[in-house]
Design a protein around this motif. Structure first.
Motif, PDB file in Angstrom:
ATOM      1  N   PRO A   8       0.773  -1.140   0.031  1.00 15.20           N
ATOM      2  CA  PRO A   8      -0.022  -0.120  -0.029  1.00 15.20           C
ATOM      3  C   PRO A   8       0.884   1.255   0.020  1.00 15.20           C
ATOM      4  O   PRO A   8       2.068   1.345  -0.019  1.00 15.20           O
ATOM      5  CB  PRO A   8      -0.819  -0.134   1.284  1.00 15.20           C
ATOM      6  CG  PRO A   8       0.018  -0.898   2.093  1.00 15.20           C
ATOM      7  CD  PRO A   8       0.816  -1.724   1.252  1.00 15.20           C
ATOM      8  N   ALA A  11       4.305   2.415   2.283  1.00 16.37           N
ATOM      9  CA  ALA A  11       4.882   1.633   3.092  1.00 16.37           C
ATOM     10  C   ALA A  11       6.495   1.440   2.884  1.00 16.37           C
ATOM     11  O   ALA A  11       6.998   0.593   3.738  1.00 16.37           O
ATOM     12  CB  ALA A  11       4.455   0.012   2.573  1.00 16.37           C
ATOM     13  N   GLY A  12       6.943   2.168   1.929  1.00 16.43           N
ATOM     14  CA  GLY A  12       8.432   2.239   1.917  1.00 16.43           C
ATOM     15  C   GLY A  12       8.838   1.562   0.629  1.00 16.43           C
ATOM     16  O   GLY A  12       9.972   1.672   0.411  1.00 16.43           O
ATOM     17  N   THR A  15      11.496   3.915  -1.646  1.00 14.69           N
ATOM     18  CA  THR A  15      12.698   4.179  -0.896  1.00 14.69           C
ATOM     19  C   THR A  15      13.821   2.670  -0.847  1.00 14.69           C
ATOM     20  O   THR A  15      14.771   2.783  -1.004  1.00 14.69           O
ATOM     21  CB  THR A  15      12.392   4.591   0.612  1.00 14.69           C
ATOM     22  OG1 THR A  15      11.655   5.765   0.245  1.00 14.69           O
ATOM     23  CG2 THR A  15      13.758   4.699   1.417  1.00 14.69           C
ATOM     24  N   ARG A 152       5.102   9.037   7.818  1.00 14.18           N
ATOM     25  CA  ARG A 152       6.279   9.216   6.715  1.00 14.18           C
ATOM     26  C   ARG A 152       5.960  10.203   5.879  1.00 14.18           C
ATOM     27  O   ARG A 152       6.986  10.841   5.406  1.00 14.18           O
ATOM     28  CB  ARG A 152       6.579   7.626   6.377  1.00 14.18           C
ATOM     29  CG  ARG A 152       6.869   6.607   7.276  1.00 14.18           C
ATOM     30  CD  ARG A 152       7.078   5.298   6.582  1.00 14.18           C
ATOM     31  NE  ARG A 152       7.233   4.222   7.597  1.00 14.18           N
ATOM     32  CZ  ARG A 152       7.445   2.888   7.353  1.00 14.18           C
ATOM     33  NH1 ARG A 152       7.111   2.799   5.963  1.00 14.18           N
ATOM     34  NH2 ARG A 152       7.719   2.025   8.285  1.00 14.18           N
ATOM     35  N   ARG A 153       4.751  10.111   5.327  1.00 14.79           N
ATOM     36  CA  ARG A 153       4.367  10.840   4.217  1.00 14.79           C
ATOM     37  C   ARG A 153       4.450  12.470   4.943  1.00 14.79           C
ATOM     38  O   ARG A 153       4.973  13.195   4.072  1.00 14.79           O
ATOM     39  CB  ARG A 153       3.031  10.676   3.721  1.00 14.79           C
ATOM     40  CG  ARG A 153       2.552  11.343   2.412  1.00 14.79           C
ATOM     41  CD  ARG A 153       2.614  10.701   1.173  1.00 14.79           C
ATOM     42  NE  ARG A 153       3.627   9.603   0.649  1.00 14.79           N
ATOM     43  CZ  ARG A 153       3.419   8.699  -0.290  1.00 14.79           C
ATOM     44  NH1 ARG A 153       2.437   9.447  -1.042  1.00 14.79           N
ATOM     45  NH2 ARG A 153       4.059   8.079  -0.663  1.00 14.79           N
ATOM     46  N   ASP A 156       8.063  13.463   4.909  1.00 16.91           N
ATOM     47  CA  ASP A 156       8.517  13.832   3.414  1.00 16.91           C
ATOM     48  C   ASP A 156       8.109  15.069   3.057  1.00 16.91           C
ATOM     49  O   ASP A 156       8.961  16.022   2.144  1.00 16.91           O
ATOM     50  CB  ASP A 156       7.743  12.754   2.495  1.00 16.91           C
ATOM     51  CG  ASP A 156       8.582  11.267   2.565  1.00 16.91           C
ATOM     52  OD1 ASP A 156       9.754  11.527   2.696  1.00 16.91           O
ATOM     53  OD2 ASP A 156       7.994  10.485   1.795  1.00 16.91           O
ATOM     54  N   THR A 199       6.625  -3.319   8.153  1.00 17.19           N
ATOM     55  CA  THR A 199       7.750  -2.357   8.215  1.00 17.19           C
ATOM     56  C   THR A 199       7.571  -1.316   9.207  1.00 17.19           C
ATOM     57  O   THR A 199       8.180  -0.296   9.625  1.00 17.19           O
ATOM     58  CB  THR A 199       8.243  -1.457   7.026  1.00 17.19           C
ATOM     59  OG1 THR A 199       7.149  -0.547   6.722  1.00 17.19           O
ATOM     60  CG2 THR A 199       8.276  -2.633   5.849  1.00 17.19           C
ATOM     61  N   MET A 202      10.296  -1.138  11.749  1.00 18.86           N
ATOM     62  CA  MET A 202      11.640  -1.212  11.180  1.00 18.86           C
ATOM     63  C   MET A 202      12.251   0.014  10.261  1.00 18.86           C
ATOM     64  O   MET A 202      11.599   0.888  10.011  1.00 18.86           O
ATOM     65  CB  MET A 202      11.408  -2.371  10.075  1.00 18.86           C
ATOM     66  CG  MET A 202      10.932  -3.780  10.414  1.00 18.86           C
ATOM     67  SD  MET A 202      10.840  -4.723   9.055  1.00 18.86           S
ATOM     68  CE  MET A 202      12.378  -5.475   8.825  1.00 18.86           C
ATOM     69  N   THR A 203      13.740   0.204  10.345  1.00 16.70           N
ATOM     70  CA  THR A 203      14.126   1.211   9.641  1.00 16.70           C
ATOM     71  C   THR A 203      14.347   0.732   8.164  1.00 16.70           C
ATOM     72  O   THR A 203      14.200  -0.315   7.944  1.00 16.70           O
ATOM     73  CB  THR A 203      15.504   1.375  10.217  1.00 16.70           C
ATOM     74  OG1 THR A 203      16.363   0.296  10.104  1.00 16.70           O
ATOM     75  CG2 THR A 203      15.744   1.625  11.761  1.00 16.70           C
ATOM     76  N   ILE A 204      14.862   1.874   7.652  1.00 20.03           N
ATOM     77  CA  ILE A 204      14.891   1.520   6.126  1.00 20.03           C
ATOM     78  C   ILE A 204      16.144   0.412   6.050  1.00 20.03           C
ATOM     79  O   ILE A 204      15.709  -0.549   5.078  1.00 20.03           O
ATOM     80  CB  ILE A 204      15.138   2.694   5.336  1.00 20.03           C
ATOM     81  CG1 ILE A 204      14.025   3.825   5.442  1.00 20.03           C
ATOM     82  CG2 ILE A 204      15.541   2.410   4.017  1.00 20.03           C
ATOM     83  CD1 ILE A 204      14.243   5.219   5.065  1.00 20.03           C
TER      84      ILE A 204
END
Ligand code: CDP
Ligand code: CDP
Length: 223
Positions: A8, A11-12, A15, A152-153, A156, A199, A202-204
């Protein structure tokens, strides 16, 4: 070799796909950017979103190129760099309607398969593991809670000097997820053979390592 990454909004996928592609020396293909490109042109040309025929005609004529400039992937639409223009809230609000049009999907899927036929790829989107590359050796389904994806968005946009309310972003993301998962053609869905990674916490780099581990395991199995 094909690595399919679905999931979706926010979700990363893009990246981590970019980093995974670099690590593997594969080409990264952002299929969401392609649907955003068609949406941007439809808006700019004043085409009604309900006019499926005109939008399909537009998708048939569009020329999309991805170019890596100083390590950053840029999208050229009809020879012009439109990298930032496809990320506006207006494009985000309209892209699910455009991507649900059968003719648009047909065109974009054909372009995506061509690209994957020419290179080793990491391709991200919504239907890569289910429809575009059903034989991909590695399929990943990335998820995260709506709250963390909205956050997160927000970050950004903040980094670009734009402040957006968290509640509004949560609502926008949920609405887009709903439309993407409920459309008739190739809805967002985990492929039965995909590895799901949540995630949220979780980190990238955690996510990148988890995906690389799946790729390595697959390469060992097939060597
Ligand atoms: O980056 P973000 O998660 O906001 O979305 P995106 O990957 O840029 O994709 C934008 C939109 O394109 C999605 O919400 C879907 O409506 C559509 N899309 C799709 O239908 N199929 C794909 N393979 C990729 C994106
Ligand atoms: O492509 P998609 O819409 O799935 O997500 P994205 O555009 O890659 O955006 C995800 C945002 O969350 C980026 O700003 C990342 O830096 C951040 N992030 C992430 O991608 N993965 C994490 N595990 C944590 C944060």
């Amino acid at each position: 070799m094909q690595v399919a990454i679905d999931g979706p909004a926010s979700a990363g996928k893009s990246t981590v796909s970019k980093i995974v592609a670099e690590r593997l020396s594969f080409i990264y293909i952002d299929t969401g950017a392609m649907y955003r490109a068609v949406t941007l042109l439809a808006i700019e040309r004043g085409v009604a979103l309900s006019d499926e025929e005109s939008i399909t005609t537009l998708a048939k004529a569009i020329i999309i190129d991805f170019r890596l400039i100083d390590g950053v992937q840029h999208i050229y639409i009809n020879q012009i760099d439109r990298t930032d223009d496809i990320r506006t809230p207006e494009v985000a609000a309209n892209v699910s309607a455009v991507s649900a049009i059968a003719g648009v999907r047909e065109q974009m899927v054909a372009l995506q398969r061509n690209l994957a036929g020419e290179h080793d790829v990491v391709m991200d989107g919504r239907d890569i593991g289910t429809t575009v590359l059903p034989n991909a050796k590695v399929k990943i389904f990335l998820t995260a809670s709506v709250e963390s994806r909205a956050k997160r968005r927000q970050e950004d946009f903040q980094s670009k000097g734009i402040n957006l309310a968290l509640a509004q972003l949560e609502q926008d993301i949920s609405a887009r997820d709903y439309k993407d998962s409920h459309r008739a053609i190739s809805p967002l869905k985990k492929a039965h053979d995909a590895v799901e990674i949540d995630t949220t916490n979780m980190t990238i780099s955690d996510v990148v390592e988890a995906i690389i581990a799946v790729v390595k395991k697959n390469q060992e199995k097939n060597s």
